[in-house]
Scaffold this active site. Sequence first.
Site, PDB file in Angstrom:
ATOM      1  N   PHE A  61      11.720  27.000   2.659  1.00 14.39           N
ATOM      2  CA  PHE A  61      11.343  27.193   4.057  1.00 14.39           C
ATOM      3  C   PHE A  61      10.880  25.844   4.609  1.00 14.39           C
ATOM      4  CE2 PHE A  61       8.558  28.663   7.526  1.00 14.39           C
ATOM      5  CZ  PHE A  61       9.412  29.561   8.131  1.00 14.39           C
ATOM      6  N   ASP A  63       5.029  29.574  -3.662  1.00 13.01           N
ATOM      7  CA  ASP A  63       4.929  30.217  -2.357  1.00 13.01           C
ATOM      8  C   ASP A  63       5.536  31.610  -2.501  1.00 13.01           C
ATOM      9  OD1 ASP A  63       5.202  31.145   0.256  1.00 13.01           O
ATOM     10  OD2 ASP A  63       5.647  29.157   1.072  1.00 13.01           O
TER      11      ASP A  63
END
Length: 395
Positions: free
Chosen positions: A129, A198
């Site tokens: 991301f 993450d």
Amino acid sequence: MSLLERARELDAADPLAFARERFVLDPAVTYLDGNSLGALPRGVAERVAEVITQDWGQLRIRSWTERGWWSAPERVGDRIAPLLGVPAGHVVVGDSTSITIFRALVALWRMVQDDGPGRSEVVVDASTFPTDAYLADSVARLTGATVVRADPDRLHTVLGERTAVVLLNHVDYRTGRRHDLPALTAAVHAAGARIVWDLSHSAGVMPLDLADHAVDIALGCSYKYLNGGPGAPSYLYVRDDLLPRLDQPLAGWCSHRDPFAMEPDYRAATGITAARGGTPEILSLLALEAALDVWDGVELAAVRAKSLALTDFLLECVAEETASAVDCITPAGDRRGGQISLSCENADKVMAALIGRGVVGDFRPPDILRFGFSPLYNGFFDAHRAARALGEVLA
């Protein structure tokens, strides 16, 4: 048996069907964007109204102690801990995911440098991301580190004696590919480095067992599968043996050992409180706390089983309804997270048309349709309806 009949039969036998009633849902809409923003759990609106009218409106400053505002970051963290597979007292909630990533990277960088010189590289997921990569670059500019980008499947080619910290996404936000957390964590540790995971696209949709896999630090947002609401604060997990060494860069007064002493010099608190930052975001934090009630009585193994069954069923329906007009770019079986990503021409226009028909997914450039399934409130009829609408739009 038709696919529609199978969908209704599977929904009738769903062991998680009870959880759907815990959400505010529009029966005219099939909502498949829980990987971006989870649906509203029942009880959250009432809880937030209570916080505003009673806690803030009547008790005001007294609510920090009398209503538990001050201890909320650790208390809500304890509610999230079982979803991460870690014990209570190791998760704290607060700040945005971006801030939490920055703090985690710098904290582990400092830890590695304390262990000895020579490690100068921060490795970041090449398909990550974008925010994660931006933050890694920012940390590098501040620390003098060098950023190395690598596909998680080829992480072994860049790990070495210069590697300090590795930041990886557990599930790729575009393709839905799930990376091998235990194996990659072990590889990073074997290279003498530290790892940050993450979990924004995996927590709440599968068991994680972070403690069993010796993950150093993990974090994520709480507004996707945890249904905390738009802009809900992030969570941060720190492994037990690393807590005494935690030296985070944004050491605010709330992580001080005696915050109300107002001492001129900083002394870190003990335990997970050392990972706190500034004043907690009370309204969103307590909204998240109420939202976590939807997990009462839910087994993560059942969530994962239903997630895989839902995504498999969607693909079966898509194959029948679209005559191969789309390509699936999400890996098969257990190598996927909780979403299906399809590639097709004019994907932006296709998704807009789907939303117009009451099927809400999302579009990612250049040609990706994403359908994120939240097993607590999505069912097999949702998958069938989405595939049928997609076939109609493409036709």
